[in-house]
Design an enzyme around this catalytic site. Structure first.
Site, PDB file in Angstrom:
ATOM      1  N   SER A 198       0.782  -1.291  -0.005  1.00  0.00           N
ATOM      2  CA  SER A 198      -0.021  -0.019  -0.059  1.00  0.00           C
ATOM      3  C   SER A 198       0.816   1.241  -0.179  1.00  0.00           C
ATOM      4  CB  SER A 198      -0.842  -0.088   1.257  1.00  0.00           C
ATOM      5  OG  SER A 198      -1.778   1.378   1.338  1.00  0.00           O
ATOM      6  N   TYR A 255      -1.567  -0.865  10.357  1.00  0.00           N
ATOM      7  CA  TYR A 255      -1.621  -1.063   8.944  1.00  0.00           C
ATOM      8  C   TYR A 255      -0.591  -0.591   8.229  1.00  0.00           C
ATOM      9  CZ  TYR A 255      -3.823  -1.062   4.334  1.00  0.00           C
ATOM     10  OH  TYR A 255      -4.129  -1.235   2.991  1.00  0.00           O
ATOM     11  N   ILE A 300      -8.570   3.229  -3.301  1.00  0.00           N
ATOM     12  CA  ILE A 300      -9.217   2.167  -4.366  1.00  0.00           C
ATOM     13  C   ILE A 300     -10.670   2.041  -3.706  1.00  0.00           C
ATOM     14  CG2 ILE A 300      -9.062   0.137  -5.979  1.00  0.00           C
ATOM     15  CD1 ILE A 300      -6.621   2.095  -6.269  1.00  0.00           C
TER      16      ILE A 300
HETATM   17  P1  NAD Z   1     -11.600  -5.820   0.220  1.00  0.00           P
HETATM   18  O1  NAD Z   1     -12.291  -5.750   1.462  1.00  0.00           O
HETATM   19  O2  NAD Z   1     -12.655  -5.387  -0.902  1.00  0.00           O
HETATM   20  O3  NAD Z   1     -11.092  -7.157  -0.177  1.00  0.00           O
HETATM   21  C1  NAD Z   1     -10.238  -7.931   0.792  1.00  0.00           C
HETATM   22  C2  NAD Z   1     -10.633  -9.270   0.714  1.00  0.00           C
HETATM   23  O4  NAD Z   1      -9.690  -9.905   1.645  1.00  0.00           O
HETATM   24  C3  NAD Z   1     -12.142  -9.591   1.478  1.00  0.00           C
HETATM   25  O5  NAD Z   1     -12.860 -10.432   0.469  1.00  0.00           O
HETATM   26  C4  NAD Z   1     -11.873 -10.144   2.768  1.00  0.00           C
HETATM   27  O6  NAD Z   1     -12.664 -11.105   3.228  1.00  0.00           O
HETATM   28  C5  NAD Z   1     -10.657 -10.803   2.391  1.00  0.00           C
HETATM   29  N1  NAD Z   1      -9.470 -11.227   3.541  1.00  0.00           N
HETATM   30  C6  NAD Z   1      -9.653 -10.477   4.885  1.00  0.00           C
HETATM   31  N2  NAD Z   1      -8.995 -11.326   5.853  1.00  0.00           N
HETATM   32  C7  NAD Z   1      -8.541 -12.470   5.343  1.00  0.00           C
HETATM   33  C8  NAD Z   1      -7.955 -13.376   5.834  1.00  0.00           C
HETATM   34  N3  NAD Z   1      -7.424 -13.515   6.979  1.00  0.00           N
HETATM   35  N4  NAD Z   1      -7.819 -14.435   4.966  1.00  0.00           N
HETATM   36  C9  NAD Z   1      -8.447 -14.493   3.731  1.00  0.00           C
HETATM   37  N5  NAD Z   1      -9.030 -13.431   3.262  1.00  0.00           N
HETATM   38  C10 NAD Z   1      -9.231 -12.359   3.882  1.00  0.00           C
HETATM   39  O7  NAD Z   1     -10.473  -4.650   0.114  1.00  0.00           O
HETATM   40  P2  NAD Z   1      -9.353  -4.556  -1.141  1.00  0.00           P
HETATM   41  O8  NAD Z   1      -9.172  -2.910  -1.020  1.00  0.00           O
HETATM   42  O9  NAD Z   1      -9.641  -5.326  -2.158  1.00  0.00           O
HETATM   43  O10 NAD Z   1      -8.104  -4.968  -0.455  1.00  0.00           O
HETATM   44  C11 NAD Z   1      -7.216  -5.980  -1.018  1.00  0.00           C
HETATM   45  C12 NAD Z   1      -5.753  -5.466  -0.478  1.00  0.00           C
HETATM   46  O11 NAD Z   1      -5.488  -4.231  -1.181  1.00  0.00           O
HETATM   47  C13 NAD Z   1      -5.479  -5.585   0.813  1.00  0.00           C
HETATM   48  O12 NAD Z   1      -4.235  -6.133   1.188  1.00  0.00           O
HETATM   49  C14 NAD Z   1      -5.334  -4.045   1.272  1.00  0.00           C
HETATM   50  O13 NAD Z   1      -4.695  -3.690   2.303  1.00  0.00           O
HETATM   51  C15 NAD Z   1      -4.817  -3.518  -0.040  1.00  0.00           C
HETATM   52  N6  NAD Z   1      -5.024  -2.286  -0.390  1.00  0.00           N
HETATM   53  C16 NAD Z   1      -6.431  -1.731  -0.501  1.00  0.00           C
HETATM   54  C17 NAD Z   1      -6.348  -0.128  -0.759  1.00  0.00           C
HETATM   55  C18 NAD Z   1      -7.754   0.534  -0.858  1.00  0.00           C
HETATM   56  O14 NAD Z   1      -7.840   1.706  -1.002  1.00  0.00           O
HETATM   57  N7  NAD Z   1      -8.675  -0.402  -1.203  1.00  0.00           N
HETATM   58  C19 NAD Z   1      -5.299   0.353  -0.686  1.00  0.00           C
HETATM   59  C20 NAD Z   1      -3.912   0.114  -0.551  1.00  0.00           C
HETATM   60  C21 NAD Z   1      -3.867  -1.529  -0.437  1.00  0.00           C
END
Ligand code: NAD
Length: 267
Positions: A143, A156, A189
């Site tokens: 991230s 985080y 995102i």
């Molecule tokens: P999201 O919540 O839509 O998807 C995350 C998925 O991970 C969910 O389906 C959730 O059930 C699953 N998950 C959570 N804990 C879990 C576990 N212990 N085992 C298996 N699955 C698990 O969010 P996202 O934004 O798509 O997140 C995906 C990645 O992107 C994450 O690592 C997040 O930290 C990273 N990220 C997101 C953003 C943003 O702005 N959305 C920015 C930077 C990084």
């Protein structure tokens, strides 16, 4: 089967929602055969959507922070698709907006377990399978929060900084194997993780303020991260290794200074 990942066997965690789901759909369209993991049953919906579209995917409800679950996920891909070419450690949790002095040790352990130990476990168990193929790609979702502070709660941010270091270290430790390891650093995102912020802004009629801090002046969509994952997974990225690549509309390209605009100095 044609496509940029034709015939490749890929694992994606966190594939029930957001970036993981968008990446799974894209990888499948590009010919990959997928094993998808997620904590929630939504991962089955992702696999069904892919198979309905003539792709190949199976779903496993699992915890990406638990070694037995990760081992079984990798084993499923090996059994079903004869090995592993690509592993994407994407599952993550945000930990909300807790401040440093409000965080408990339990909060930290929970966040590190999923966000940092999770990617470590997928690298640990998938890399030996990818090595057998002679080459392949491991991707982790870090991230912009891991580059500097201010884009998530302290645990985080620390977990994502750890992921950046993890891919650097893993790339070095896999020297000579043909396995590349890289991280993607998304900016803001629109996914399940950020849904409440988007909903809140829409309710208040200030949606246009979301993502305004980057020079593209908007938030990103999960597909925009999926395309970077596709590049890193494919042979097009054959010389990209040990990197943390920001996909953030330019957010991390500057310190917070008064913005210079074409022809005038912005207020
Ligand atoms: P999201 O919540 O839509 O998807 C995350 C998925 O991970 C969910 O389906 C959730 O059930 C699953 N998950 C959570 N804990 C879990 C576990 N212990 N085992 C298996 N699955 C698990 O969010 P996202 O934004 O798509 O997140 C995906 C990645 O992107 C994450 O690592 C997040 O930290 C990273 N990220 C997101 C953003 C943003 O702005 N959305 C920015 C930077 C990084």
């Amino acid at each position: 089967m044609s496509g940029r990942l034709a015939g490749k066997s890929a694992i994606i965690t966190g594939a029930g929602s957001g970036i993981g789901r968008a990446t799974a759909m894209l990888f499948a369209r590009e010919g990959a055969r997928l094993v998808l993991g997620d904590l929630t049953p939504a991962v089955h919906d992702t696999a069904k959507a892919i198979t309905a579209d003539a792709g190949t995917a199976s779903a496993v409800q699992m915890n990406a922070g638990l070694e037995d679950d990760v081992r079984k996920l990798v084993e499923s891909a090996r059994m079903m698709h004869g090995g592993v070419d690509i592993a994407y450690a994407n599952a993550g949790i945000s930990g909300g907006l807790t401040g440093l002095f409000e965080h408990s040790v339990d909060d930290w352990q929970q966040i590190l377990q999923v966000n940092l130990i999770g990617p470590f476990l997928l690298i640990k168990h998938a890399a030996p399978e990818i090595i057998k193929k002679g080459s392949g790609s491991i991707i982790c979702t870090a991230s912009v929060a891991g580059i500097r502070s201010g884009a998530g709660c302290p645990a985080y941010s620390a977990s994502k900084a750890g992921v950046i270091n993890l891919v650097q270290t893993a790339a070095q430790q896999l020297s000579g194997t043909g396995v590349r390891v890289n991280a993607i650093c998304p900016g803001l995102i629109e996914t399940g993780m950020t849904e409440r912020a988007f909903e809140y802004a829409r309710e208040k009629g200030v949606e246009d303020r979301i993502g305004r801090l980057n020079p593209l002046r908007r938030a990103g969509q999960p597909e925009e991260i999926a395309h970077m994952a596709l590049f890193l997974a494919s042979d097009e990225a054959s010389y990209v290794n040990g990197q943390a690549i920001a996909v953030d509309g330019g957010l991390s390209s500057s310190h917070p200074v008064t913005r210079q605009e074409m022809g005038k100095t912005a207020a």
